[in-house]
Scaffold this active site. Structure first.
Site, mmCIF file in Angstrom:
data_model
loop_
_atom_site.group_PDB
_atom_site.id
_atom_site.type_symbol
_atom_site.label_atom_id
_atom_site.label_comp_id
_atom_site.label_asym_id
_atom_site.label_seq_id
_atom_site.Cartn_x
_atom_site.Cartn_y
_atom_site.Cartn_z
ATOM 1 C CE LYS A 29 38.867 -19.524 20.459
ATOM 2 N NZ LYS A 29 38.230 -19.848 20.138
ATOM 3 C CE1 TYR A 69 36.200 -21.088 25.203
ATOM 4 C CE2 TYR A 69 38.006 -22.504 24.871
ATOM 5 C CZ TYR A 69 37.428 -21.869 24.572
ATOM 6 O OH TYR A 69 38.024 -20.694 23.534
ATOM 7 C CG PHE A 77 29.754 -26.148 20.647
ATOM 8 C CD1 PHE A 77 30.993 -25.658 20.903
ATOM 9 C CD2 PHE A 77 28.328 -25.396 20.425
ATOM 10 C CE1 PHE A 77 30.120 -24.323 22.378
ATOM 11 C CE2 PHE A 77 28.534 -24.204 21.643
ATOM 12 C CZ PHE A 77 29.397 -23.788 22.091
ATOM 13 N NE ARG A 122 36.816 -14.832 16.954
ATOM 14 C CZ ARG A 122 35.971 -15.488 18.885
ATOM 15 N NH1 ARG A 122 34.904 -14.539 18.766
ATOM 16 N NH2 ARG A 122 36.490 -16.237 19.625
ATOM 17 C CG ASN A 132 36.441 -18.385 16.985
ATOM 18 O OD1 ASN A 132 37.480 -19.072 17.744
ATOM 19 N ND2 ASN A 132 35.116 -17.908 17.552
ATOM 20 C CG HIS A 135 39.675 -17.476 24.532
ATOM 21 N ND1 HIS A 135 38.176 -17.078 24.892
ATOM 22 C CD2 HIS A 135 40.328 -16.666 25.307
ATOM 23 C CE1 HIS A 135 38.582 -17.195 26.317
ATOM 24 N NE2 HIS A 135 39.740 -16.461 26.477
ATOM 25 C CD GLU A 146 39.140 -16.332 29.685
ATOM 26 O OE1 GLU A 146 39.402 -16.158 29.356
ATOM 27 O OE2 GLU A 146 37.747 -17.003 30.238
HETATM 28 P P1 ADP Z 1 33.681 -15.665 22.449
HETATM 29 O O1 ADP Z 1 34.963 -16.987 21.908
HETATM 30 O O2 ADP Z 1 33.680 -15.259 21.013
HETATM 31 O O3 ADP Z 1 33.858 -15.379 23.787
HETATM 32 P P2 ADP Z 1 31.604 -18.162 22.582
HETATM 33 O O4 ADP Z 1 32.196 -17.943 24.362
HETATM 34 O O5 ADP Z 1 30.089 -18.138 23.123
HETATM 35 O O6 ADP Z 1 32.793 -17.244 21.852
HETATM 36 O O7 ADP Z 1 31.967 -19.937 22.553
HETATM 37 C C1 ADP Z 1 33.462 -20.123 22.938
HETATM 38 C C2 ADP Z 1 34.186 -20.682 21.588
HETATM 39 O O8 ADP Z 1 33.549 -22.222 21.736
HETATM 40 C C3 ADP Z 1 33.844 -19.594 20.448
HETATM 41 O O9 ADP Z 1 35.115 -19.456 19.736
HETATM 42 C C4 ADP Z 1 33.572 -20.703 19.440
HETATM 43 O O10 ADP Z 1 35.131 -21.722 19.771
HETATM 44 C C5 ADP Z 1 33.334 -21.791 20.226
HETATM 45 N N1 ADP Z 1 31.797 -22.300 19.761
HETATM 46 C C6 ADP Z 1 31.136 -21.280 19.967
HETATM 47 N N2 ADP Z 1 29.631 -21.926 19.787
HETATM 48 C C7 ADP Z 1 30.369 -22.391 18.758
HETATM 49 C C8 ADP Z 1 29.349 -23.439 17.207
HETATM 50 N N3 ADP Z 1 28.066 -23.175 17.659
HETATM 51 N N4 ADP Z 1 30.307 -24.072 16.924
HETATM 52 C C9 ADP Z 1 30.890 -24.655 16.814
HETATM 53 N N5 ADP Z 1 31.769 -23.476 17.965
HETATM 54 C C10 ADP Z 1 31.262 -22.835 18.759
#
Ligand code: ADP
Length: 169
Positions: A29, A69, A77, A122, A132, A135, A146
Site C-alpha cells: 500500500k 474494496y 472507514f 504487519r 497496515n 494487502h 483481484e
Molecule cells: P485485510 O486487509 O486484513 O484482509 P479487511 O478486508 O477487513 O482486512 O479490510 C481491508 C482493509 O481496510 C484493511 O487492510 C485496512 O486497510 C482497512 N480497514 C479495515 N478495517 C478498518 C478500520 N476499522 N479502520 C480503518 N481501516 C480499516
C-alpha cells in the site's frame, strides 16, 4: 489404529500443502512504498519460496480502489480507505504456489498491526489498521478476481524458477 488416525489427520494438510497451485494478489500500500519497505516486503515472499508472476508500481485510480474494496463500501472507514489506497503509488504483485493464499495471509499477519504476531509483515512493520502496509487476497477465488482486476493481459510472466526442484520434492 493410532497410526490410521494420524494418517487421516495428515492427509488434508498434505493435499493443501502439496497439490493446490493457486495465485494470490499482494499489494504494498502507499505507506509501504513511502516508508521504503518495498524491498523488505517483496523479499519475505521471495525468501519463503513462492513464485513471482507479476510486479508493477502503479498509481491506483479511485474507481479501481472502490471496485477492489467493494465489499467494504458500507463501512464507516470506506472513504478514508479509498483516499489512503489512492494517495500514492502501490506495488501490485501476483504470487503463485501451493497454498499461497493462506500462507501469504499468515506472512502478512492480522488486519490490526498491534494484534499481528511479531515475525509477520504487519506485526514487524506497522502500528495502525488504517496504515497496515500490505494487502493479501483472502481466498483463491478472490486471488483470481483481484489479479484480473489489477493486471492486464500479458502483464503476468510465464516462467519457471530454477529453485523449484529445491523447494518442492
Ligand atoms: P485485510 O486487509 O486484513 O484482509 P479487511 O478486508 O477487513 O482486512 O479490510 C481491508 C482493509 O481496510 C484493511 O487492510 C485496512 O486497510 C482497512 N480497514 C479495515 N478495517 C478498518 C478500520 N476499522 N479502520 C480503518 N481501516 C480499516
Amino acid at each position: 489404529n493410532r497410526r490410521a488416525t494420524r494418517v487421516a489427520r495428515a492427509t488434508p494438510n498434505r493435499i493443501v500443502a502439496s497439490s493446490e497451485v493457486e495465485q494470490t494478489y499482494i499489494m504494498i500500500k502507499p505507506d509501504g512504498v513511502q516508508r521504503g519497505l518495498v524491498g523488505e516486503i517483496i523479499s519475505r515472499f521471495e525468501k519463503k519460496g513462492f513464485l513471482l508472476k507479476g510486479l508493477k508500481l502503479f498509481q491506483c485510480p479511485k474507481d479501481l480502489a472502490q471496485e477492489h474494496y467493494k465489499d467494504l463500501k458500507e463501512r464507516p472507514f470506506f472513504p478514508n480507505l479509498i483516499d489512503y489506497i489512492t494517495s500514492g503509488p502501490v506495488v501490485c504483485m501476483a504470487w503463485e504456489g501451493a497454498g499461497v493464499v493462506a500462507s501469504a495471509r499468515k506472512l502478512i499477519g492480522a488486519t490490526n498491526p498491534l494484534q499481528a504476531e511479531p515475525g509477520t509483515i504487519r506485526g514487524d512493520l506497522a502500528v495502525q489498521t488504517g496504515r497496515n502496509v500490505v494487502h493479501g487476497s483472502d481466498s483463491p477465488d478472490n486471488g483470481k478476481r483481484e489479479i484480473a482486476l489489477w493486471f492486464k493481459e500479458g502483464e503476468l510472466a510465464q516462467w519457471e524458477s530454477v529453485q523449484t526442484p529445491w523447494l518442492i520434492e
